[in-house]
Design a protein around this motif. Structure first.
Motif, mmCIF file in Angstrom:
data_model
loop_
_atom_site.group_PDB
_atom_site.id
_atom_site.type_symbol
_atom_site.label_atom_id
_atom_site.label_comp_id
_atom_site.label_asym_id
_atom_site.label_seq_id
_atom_site.Cartn_x
_atom_site.Cartn_y
_atom_site.Cartn_z
ATOM 1 N N PHE A 181 0.867 -1.186 -0.088
ATOM 2 C CA PHE A 181 -0.022 0.001 -0.035
ATOM 3 C C PHE A 181 1.004 1.053 0.008
ATOM 4 O O PHE A 181 1.763 1.217 0.716
ATOM 5 C CB PHE A 181 -1.168 -0.003 1.146
ATOM 6 N N THR A 187 -7.889 1.309 7.088
ATOM 7 C CA THR A 187 -7.501 -0.191 6.652
ATOM 8 C C THR A 187 -8.712 -0.875 7.209
ATOM 9 O O THR A 187 -8.968 -1.153 8.444
ATOM 10 C CB THR A 187 -6.321 -0.703 7.013
ATOM 11 N N LEU A 208 -16.082 -4.843 -3.366
ATOM 12 C CA LEU A 208 -14.692 -4.224 -3.540
ATOM 13 C C LEU A 208 -14.597 -3.059 -4.182
ATOM 14 O O LEU A 208 -14.113 -2.036 -3.853
ATOM 15 C CB LEU A 208 -13.916 -5.150 -4.270
ATOM 16 N N THR A 212 -13.241 -0.028 -1.839
ATOM 17 C CA THR A 212 -11.709 0.220 -2.305
ATOM 18 C C THR A 212 -11.802 1.882 -2.749
ATOM 19 O O THR A 212 -10.652 2.641 -2.746
ATOM 20 C CB THR A 212 -11.191 -0.452 -3.347
ATOM 21 N N LYS A 213 -13.113 2.319 -2.501
ATOM 22 C CA LYS A 213 -13.074 3.985 -2.916
ATOM 23 C C LYS A 213 -12.794 4.461 -1.378
ATOM 24 O O LYS A 213 -12.430 5.728 -1.622
ATOM 25 C CB LYS A 213 -14.405 4.279 -3.050
ATOM 26 N N TYR A 215 -11.138 2.487 1.389
ATOM 27 C CA TYR A 215 -10.317 1.717 2.533
ATOM 28 C C TYR A 215 -9.351 0.965 1.646
ATOM 29 O O TYR A 215 -9.511 0.675 0.515
ATOM 30 C CB TYR A 215 -11.388 0.558 3.319
ATOM 31 N N ASN A 216 -8.305 0.932 2.057
ATOM 32 C CA ASN A 216 -7.203 -0.313 1.919
ATOM 33 C C ASN A 216 -7.751 -1.638 2.541
ATOM 34 O O ASN A 216 -7.884 -1.639 3.887
ATOM 35 C CB ASN A 216 -5.786 -0.098 2.548
ATOM 36 N N VAL A 217 -7.950 -2.613 1.801
ATOM 37 C CA VAL A 217 -8.624 -3.824 2.160
ATOM 38 C C VAL A 217 -7.538 -5.053 2.054
ATOM 39 O O VAL A 217 -7.011 -5.378 1.089
ATOM 40 C CB VAL A 217 -9.494 -4.227 1.231
ATOM 41 N N THR A 233 -5.895 -5.571 -8.262
ATOM 42 C CA THR A 233 -6.919 -4.683 -7.768
ATOM 43 C C THR A 233 -6.159 -3.340 -6.870
ATOM 44 O O THR A 233 -5.781 -4.041 -5.944
ATOM 45 C CB THR A 233 -8.252 -5.224 -7.168
ATOM 46 N N HIS A 235 -5.538 -0.840 -3.987
ATOM 47 C CA HIS A 235 -6.425 -1.045 -2.713
ATOM 48 C C HIS A 235 -6.629 -2.097 -2.010
ATOM 49 O O HIS A 235 -7.400 -2.123 -1.086
ATOM 50 C CB HIS A 235 -7.117 0.338 -2.302
ATOM 51 N N TYR A 236 -6.330 -3.299 -2.743
ATOM 52 C CA TYR A 236 -6.858 -4.697 -1.975
ATOM 53 C C TYR A 236 -5.742 -5.917 -2.341
ATOM 54 O O TYR A 236 -4.902 -5.732 -3.280
ATOM 55 C CB TYR A 236 -7.841 -5.057 -2.978
#
Length: 355
Positions: A181, A187, A208, A212-213, A215-217, A233, A235-236
């Motif tokens: 990230f 997160t 997702l 992901t708009k 959060y970092n997932v 993808t 932020h994932y």
């Protein structure tokens, strides 16, 4: 030197509390041995700690019709005989059982050899394996005060769950690097359990684009559940299983989506991590996770989202609600009674081992 046999397996929740006891038991001078199934997940976890591991035959105890119900009792009998042989060879002073079907023949064998045994029950109500074992136990430790109603008077002690101390030493910066990230944002850590959860995995992946708009997932999806189509993808990140880096990922997480296994949620409570709990449904379990999650929801530690109510919309709403109110959840968790489960249980072990 005093010797203890630890037992428990089948899922991580039946192993990690045993692992949490190991450092203190070593400090107190115990020779530690472990009895588990021949090739269960507990084997590698324990061997990686340098603890001698002994495998026995196991048979699962099922409440529903299954053809294996006719053959597994013979495996349990075989495991009982193997466990009795190990008791004779190892001559332990005490046995500590975390439960799971592998523990039943071990506890019964210890009782047959007049070796004192302590059992730990994590859930609100005892599982079938512990129900069979409790009459043979000297002491029964439990997580919840409510559980005392289901346990024999004089045996039961509320200790809480032993928490692995290394979980408190996580490094959020290391986790950012490990996950790749580059943008600092809230997160979300998703934990499906050691075997994963198809239902939770599907729901998270369906959400997702929206998640992901904001959060970092980080998605721990369970062994064999990686979906390579999601690699890359933004932020994932997804992992089938994490061991060494778990403390770092927890340190980075602002909120957690998790099943409601008792040991897992007690770790989240100890770490003060607001969470959305999605317990296994009654169709897939005896309902223990639902009771656990209801207790945490009632106390303000987490938000309960029943699996039958799980949709893209309900999951997104729950995650956003917990994040927006995460300070309230943390304050509630900070007011919780925090017991030193490791010291309490090890003191109990000492008492029985020295008799």
């Amino acid at each position: 030197m005093k010797r203890i046999i630890l037992t428990g397996g089948g899922t991580a929740g039946h192993v990690t509390p045993n692992m949490a006891l190991v450092p203190t038991l070593k400090e107190r001078g115990y020779d530690i041995q472990y009895i588990g199934s021949y090739d269960g997940m507990e084997k590698k976890l324990i061997e990686d700690m340098g603890i001698p591991y002994h495998g026995i035959a196991t048979g699962k105890l099922r409440r529903y019709f299954d053809l294996r119900n006719f053959s597994d009792p013979f495996r349990v009998i075989k495991g009982f005989n193997e466990a009795k042989k190990l008791m004779k060879e190892l001559k332990p002073d005490v046995v500590f059982s975390k439960g799971g079907f592998v523990s039943v023949p071990v506890v019964l064998a210890a009782s047959a050899k007049k070796i004192p045994c302590i059992i730990h029950e994590s859930d609100m109500t005892p599982g079938l394996a512990n129900k069979i074992s409790i009459p043979k136990a000297s002491k029964v430790c439990c997580n919840f005060a409510e559980t005392m109603e289901n346990l024999p008077a004089g045996k039961a002690v509320v200790t809480g769950t032993p928490i692995r101390q290394e979980l408190f030493a996580g490094d959020a910066v290391k986790a950012m690097t490990f996950c790749g990230f580059t943008e600092v944002r809230p997160t979300l850590l998703v934990i499906g359990g050691s075997s994963g959860s198809v239902r939770v995995n599907e729901a998270i992946r369906s959400c997702l684009p929206e998640l992901t708009k904001k959060y970092n997932v980080i998605h721990l999806c369970g062994k064999g559940n990686i979906d390579e189509s999601y690699n890359g993808t933004a932020h994932y990140v997804q992992f089938d299983y994490i061991k060494q880096e778990l403390a770092d990922l927890l340190a980075l997480a602002d909120i957690v989506v998790s099943r409601a296994g008792a040991n897992a949620i007690c770790e989240l409570l100890a770490l003060r991590k607001p969470s959305v709990l999605i317990p296994l449904s009654l169709a897939a379990s005896r309902g223990d996770q639902i009771l656990n999650a209801q207790s945490f929801d009632k106390r303000g530690y987490a938000k309960l989202l029943l699996e039958e109510d799980l949709t893209n919309e309900s999951l997104l709403a729950a995650v956003n609600e917990v994040y927006e109110n995460h300070d309230h959840y943390i304050k509630a968790m900070e007011l919780s009674t925090k017991s030193d489960a490791i010291t309490m249980i090890c003191d109990m072990i000492d008492e029985l081992a020295n008799k």
